[in-house]
Design an enzyme around this catalytic site. Structure first.
Site, PDB file in Angstrom:
ATOM      1  N   GLY A  98       0.804  -1.218   0.000  1.00 41.84           N
ATOM      2  CA  GLY A  98       0.000   0.000   0.000  1.00 41.84           C
ATOM      3  C   GLY A  98       0.837   1.268   0.000  1.00 41.84           C
TER       4      GLY A  98
ATOM      5  N   ASP B 226       1.068  -0.634 -14.004  1.00 40.33           N
ATOM      6  CA  ASP B 226       1.772  -1.407 -12.980  1.00 40.33           C
ATOM      7  C   ASP B 226       2.063  -2.830 -13.451  1.00 40.33           C
ATOM      8  OD1 ASP B 226       1.118   0.909 -11.701  1.00 40.33           O
ATOM      9  OD2 ASP B 226      -0.128  -0.011 -10.141  1.00 40.33           O
TER      10      ASP B 226
END
Ligand code: ADP
Ligand code: MG
Length: 393
Positions: free
Chosen positions: A136, A186
């Site tokens: 995160g 990503d």
């Protein structure tokens, strides 16, 4: 002075050890890893079909494990900071019905990848996950997990080896099973990253140009603010919708096709928020192309200037920064020898990326520590290779 992180072989050794503890004597037969990434510039442009300029990191997610003869899957994550439990057991549906998301939520990334794997059906397996990518933190631990699991499945039951299709399947996993409507950046760079290079990715054509980034005089410093504001989850889909709304008002398939002239001409047809979101995206796409040109020429000052413009635009127009990220960027920019700095990743916390002269690294870290009202973590990084299999011998 920067944080050291475990090497790939240390992660594999740890995961093997864990595997032995959980599954007994039998050693795992397969080991793979996939990297996290840092985006140098081009933020919130991927889902607008624009350009991005990330590089793969030496921070990786490792998966070790073996195929079993049953239709059952057991996965253990050795990574802390996940929602408990750290072990999950489930059966693979034999009739091709979907593997539904459930709890723990971290396992949904694994289930999603199984569901979207391009050579079904997937055999049963046991695996242990270990990672050096902060969870995160905006360095894409999620994509590195998806791509690592996909690469693991390729060893159990090969697909056609198509890399872009692999990245797209992992992106689908994040959409359907983690509920995050992310762009392709990503997963793309985690699959196709190239050692010693940043990738200029055209998120419309899905073509990438690799740009050498090995100048020993240059350092890429990542600073983790170690804060995560709860806005992240809800704001991302909102931004996506606002961009789609703006594109539709402009009569374009995506903001990639719009110019600032188009936007100015249509300004009275949209509210101020929509205008500002669209302006960020249109200008950021242009900045990213310019930045790639600067990097090719070794024009680091120019590159740095574009990074700061990108940050300011994310702060003021796109409104995804936060005071901690702003503070880190300001502090970095006060140091001589720093070319540029900006928030990286989705925003509302996570990391900044700073480009600087190698000789300035110690004083930059010291200065940021002194100025930042929190406890940052620093990573000095180099562009690394995308997903790969690892030797277990
Ligand atoms: P980021 O991708 O920027 O790190 P995300 O919120 O997109 O942040 O993804 C983080 C989530 O991904 C974690 O909360 C967890 O559910 C999952 N995840 C990532 N790495 C691992 C891991 N090694 N083990 C288990 N879950 C992981
Ligand atoms: Mg993520």
């Amino acid at each position: 002075m920067a944080s050291s992180f475990p090497s790939v072989s240390e992660l594999v050794a740890g995961a093997r050890h864990q595997y032995g503890k959980v599954f007994g004597e039998e050693a795992p037969l397969v080991a793979v890893c996939a990297p996290g990434r840092v985006n140098l510039i081009g933020e919130h442009t991927d889902y607008n079909q624009g350009f991005v300029l990330p590089m793969a990191l030496p921070l990786v997610t490792v998966v070790v494990g073996s195929k079993t003869s049953e239709q059952d899957v057991t996965v253990v994550t050795a990574t802390k900071d996940v929602d408990e439990p750290v072990r999950v057991d489930f059966s693979l549906p034999s009739d091709g019905s979907p593997l539904s998301p459930g709890s723990p939520s971290w396992a949904n990334y694994v289930k999603g990848v199984i569901h979207h794997y391009r050579a079904p059906p997937v055999p049963g397996f046991r695996a242990v996950i270990a990672s050096s990518v902060p969870l995160g933190g905006g360095l894409s631990s999620s994509a590195s997990l998806e791509v690592a699991v996909y690469t693991f499945l390729q060893q159990l039951k090969p697909d056609d080896g198509e890399k872009v299709a692999k990245a797209l399947s992992c992106q689908q996993a994040e959409h359907t099973h983690a509920g995050v409507p992310c762009g392709i950046m990503d997963q793309f760079v985690s699959v196709l990253g190239k050692e010693g290079h940043a990738l200029l990715i055209d998120c419309r054509s899905l073509e990438a140009t690799s740009i050498p980034l090995t100048d020993p005089e240059l350092v890429i410093l990542i600073t983790n603010s170690n804060v995560k504001h709860s806005l992240t989850g809800s704001e991302y889909p909102t931004r996506r919708r606002q961009c789609e709304g703006a594109a539709s008002i402009l009569g374009k398939a995506s903001l990639r096709d719009a110019t600032m002239k188009d936007l100015e001409e249509a300004r009275d047809k949209m509210d101020d928020v929509t205008y500002r979101r669209a302006r960020h995206v249109i200008e950021e796409i242009e900045r990213t192309v310019q930045a790639a040109e600067s990097l090719k020429k070794g024009a680091y000052r120019e590159f740095g200037r574009l990074m700061v413009e990108s940050h300011n635009s994310l702060r003021d127009l796109y409104e995804v920064s936060c005071k901690e990220l702003d503070e880190l960027v300001s502090a970095a920019m006060e140091v001589e020898g720093v070319f540029g700095s900006r928030m990286t990743g989705g925003g509302f916390g996570g990391c900044t990326v700073t480009l600087l002269q190698a000789g300035a690294i110690d004083k930059t870290i010291l200065h940021i520590k002194e100025r930042y009202n929190g406890t940052p973590t620093f990573y000095v990084t180099t562009p690394s290779e995308g997903a790969r299999t690892l030797s277990l011998s």
